[in-house]
Design a protein around this motif. Structure first.
Motif, short mmCIF file in Angstrom:
data_model
loop_
_atom_site.label_atom_id
_atom_site.label_comp_id
_atom_site.label_asym_id
_atom_site.label_seq_id
_atom_site.Cartn_x
_atom_site.Cartn_y
_atom_site.Cartn_z
N ASP A 1 0.83 -1.21 0.00
CA ASP A 1 0.00 0.00 0.00
C ASP A 1 0.86 1.26 0.00
N VAL A 2 2.03 1.20 0.65
CA VAL A 2 2.86 2.40 0.72
C VAL A 2 3.32 2.78 -0.70
N VAL A 3 3.60 1.80 -1.55
CA VAL A 3 3.97 2.11 -2.93
C VAL A 3 2.80 2.82 -3.63
N SER A 4 1.58 2.36 -3.34
CA SER A 4 0.43 2.98 -4.00
C SER A 4 0.20 4.40 -3.51
N TRP A 5 0.58 4.68 -2.26
CA TRP A 5 0.39 6.03 -1.71
C TRP A 5 1.57 6.94 -2.03
N GLN A 6 2.78 6.37 -2.04
CA GLN A 6 4.00 7.16 -2.30
C GLN A 6 4.72 6.50 -3.47
N PRO A 7 4.41 6.89 -4.68
CA PRO A 7 4.96 6.20 -5.85
C PRO A 7 6.50 6.18 -5.89
N ILE B 1 4.32 15.53 12.76
CA ILE B 1 4.98 14.69 11.75
C ILE B 1 4.03 13.60 11.25
N GLY B 2 3.30 13.01 12.18
CA GLY B 2 2.37 11.95 11.79
C GLY B 2 1.28 12.46 10.87
N LEU B 3 0.74 13.64 11.21
CA LEU B 3 -0.32 14.21 10.38
C LEU B 3 0.21 14.53 8.98
N ARG B 4 1.44 15.02 8.92
CA ARG B 4 2.06 15.33 7.62
C ARG B 4 2.14 14.07 6.76
N VAL B 5 2.53 12.96 7.36
CA VAL B 5 2.62 11.70 6.60
C VAL B 5 1.24 11.28 6.09
N VAL B 6 0.24 11.37 6.97
CA VAL B 6 -1.11 10.96 6.57
C VAL B 6 -1.58 11.81 5.39
N VAL B 7 -1.38 13.12 5.49
CA VAL B 7 -1.83 14.01 4.42
C VAL B 7 -1.07 13.70 3.12
N ARG B 8 0.24 13.49 3.22
CA ARG B 8 1.04 13.17 2.02
C ARG B 8 0.56 11.90 1.33
N GLU B 9 0.19 10.92 2.14
CA GLU B 9 -0.17 9.63 1.55
C GLU B 9 -1.62 9.56 1.08
N TRP B 10 -2.48 10.36 1.69
CA TRP B 10 -3.90 10.24 1.35
C TRP B 10 -4.42 11.35 0.46
N THR B 11 -3.60 12.38 0.24
CA THR B 11 -4.03 13.46 -0.64
C THR B 11 -2.90 13.75 -1.63
N HIS B 12 -3.14 14.71 -2.51
CA HIS B 12 -2.09 15.09 -3.46
C HIS B 12 -1.26 16.26 -2.94
N TRP B 13 -1.52 16.65 -1.69
CA TRP B 13 -0.80 17.79 -1.12
C TRP B 13 0.54 17.29 -0.58
N ARG B 14 1.63 17.52 -1.31
CA ARG B 14 2.92 17.04 -0.83
C ARG B 14 4.06 18.03 -1.05
N ASN B 15 3.74 19.27 -1.37
CA ASN B 15 4.84 20.20 -1.61
C ASN B 15 5.26 20.92 -0.32
N ARG B 16 6.08 21.92 -0.48
CA ARG B 16 6.67 22.63 0.66
C ARG B 16 5.61 23.25 1.58
N THR B 17 4.47 23.67 0.98
CA THR B 17 3.45 24.32 1.81
C THR B 17 2.93 23.36 2.88
N LEU B 18 2.91 22.07 2.56
CA LEU B 18 2.47 21.09 3.55
C LEU B 18 3.45 21.06 4.73
N ASP B 19 4.75 21.16 4.43
CA ASP B 19 5.75 21.17 5.50
C ASP B 19 5.49 22.33 6.46
N PHE B 20 5.20 23.50 5.88
CA PHE B 20 4.96 24.68 6.73
C PHE B 20 3.64 24.54 7.50
N ALA B 21 2.64 23.95 6.84
CA ALA B 21 1.36 23.74 7.52
C ALA B 21 1.54 22.79 8.70
N ALA B 22 2.31 21.72 8.50
CA ALA B 22 2.56 20.76 9.59
C ALA B 22 3.33 21.43 10.72
N LEU B 23 4.30 22.25 10.33
CA LEU B 23 5.08 22.98 11.33
C LEU B 23 4.15 23.91 12.13
#
Lengths: 242, 110
Positions: free
Chosen positions: A161-167, B70-92
């Motif tokens: 699943d991690v591959v599917s979430w983080q390509p 940090i945990g919330l940042r990972v969840v957002v990165r993995e479950w949404t398309h929001w993964r750029n620098r702005t997410l880092d600042f939002a998590a901070l």
């Protein structure tokens, strides 16, 4: 030999590439029939344009891996009886890889990640030095042996699943291979392997779901290998060695 | 930062190590305070009698702010398309809000 008394199976097969649809075929049931037998029957008797990949047919090469009723498997080692609920089988290409055509995926990203993880043996000054003596009960050798039988079929990568979430994530197979190498005293670049798996999409991205363990056809435990890498990488980072 | 993800991983696991015993301590405190029927004044009297309570809860707040952000940042990165620098600042930012709210509460019992 077709056994008419066993009836027929409804076999749904993915047709197309990323865009496509399932096409249903009726295939005669046979005793001890494998999922690869079904696909081969369709390709040889019903639609020769069906694209799929296989080589050894006996669970050695790993090239016939596909998604069968939602689960990544070696189709040559999967008996239809075990997976066909109510006489239906749904066959798709492996998940997490680009689809070339029908059931054939592009394995390049999977193998590229093996290289990104420096999942290859790096020779030391071997030619001039003595052959390394490694007792079979050496703890590091035991760790390497436990992970060494991977044949790179991509089932774990597809299950992850991690591959599917983080390509970008390197994936279980590449990291498992790196783990065998950091435990190989003959390897000349232990630090290089650790650096490679400590990059941003490296071993620490693993959540330990163990889908790879659940689905590995060889019975390996990549999650354990990745946990070992995490320990080594964290220690190396804290010591400033990365 | 080089190997940001690895260092965030280390910070999250490190903060988890700190949190684990403190969560147990906190649960113990709740059970003790509730079952004994202590009043708010009695509780404050005890927490203010020594610096150990504010220190323990201060550490709790710092660890929780790091761990949750940090945990919330990972969840957002993995479950949404929001993964750029702005997410880092939002998590901070999220971590800082937790830290400020938490420290304010600690200040109240110190």
């Amino acid at each position: 030999m077709t056994n008419a008394s066993l009836g027929t199976l409804k076999v749904e097969i993915w047709r197309g590439a990323e865009e496509g649809d399932f096409e249903t075929f009726e295939v005669p049931s046979q005793p001890s029939q494998t999922v690869l037998d079904l696909v081969t029957y369709v390709q040889r008797k019903l639609d020769p344009s069906l694209a799929y990949r296989f080589a050894c047919r006996v669970g050695v090469c790993g090239s016939c891996a596909m998604t069968v009723n939602g689960t990544p498997r070696w189709t040559c080692r999967t008996h239809v009886q075990k997976v066909a609920s109510s006489g239906r089988v749904r066959i798709e290409p492996l998940r997490n890889l680009p689809i070339l055509k029908d059931l054939a995926t592009d394995m390049a990203p999977f193998f590229d990640k093996g290289q990104e993880a420096l999942g290859r043996f790096v020779p030391s000054d071997a030619r001039a030095s003595e052959v390394a003596t490694i007792p079979p009960d050496d703890p590091k050798r035991k760790e390497a042996n436990a992970a060494i039988e991977c044949i790179g079929c991509g089932v774990c990568y597809s299950a992850c699943d991690v591959v599917s979430w983080q390509p970008d994530y390197l994936g279980p197979a590449a990291l498992n291979r790196a783990w065998t190498l950091v435990n190989d005293v003959r390897d000349g670049d232990r630090q290089g392997h650790l650096k490679a798996v400590a990059e941003d999409a490296g071993c620490h991205a693993c959540h330990g779901h163990q889908n790879c363990v659940e689905h590995c056809p060889v019975g390996l435990n990549p999650t354990r290998s990745i946990a070992g890498l995490k320990r080594l990488v964290v220690m190396a980072a804290l010591k400033g060695e990365l | 930062m080089k190997r940001l993800e690895l260092w965030l991983y280390i910070a999250q696991r490190g903060s988890a190590l700190v949190l684990a015993p403190l969560v147990l301590l906190h649960l113990g405190v709740i059970l003790y305070a509730v079952s004994g029927g202590l009043s708010a004044a009695e509780i404050l009297g005890r927490t203010r009698s020594t610096m150990l309570w504010p220190a323990a809860y201060g550490l709790f707040v710092v660890a929780a702010a790091i761990h949750a952000a940090i945990g919330l940042r990972v969840v957002v990165r993995e479950w949404t398309h929001w993964r750029n620098r702005t997410l880092d600042f939002a998590a901070l930012g999220f971590g800082l809000v937790l830290l400020l709210l938490g420290l304010r509460a600690v200040q109240a019992i110190a």
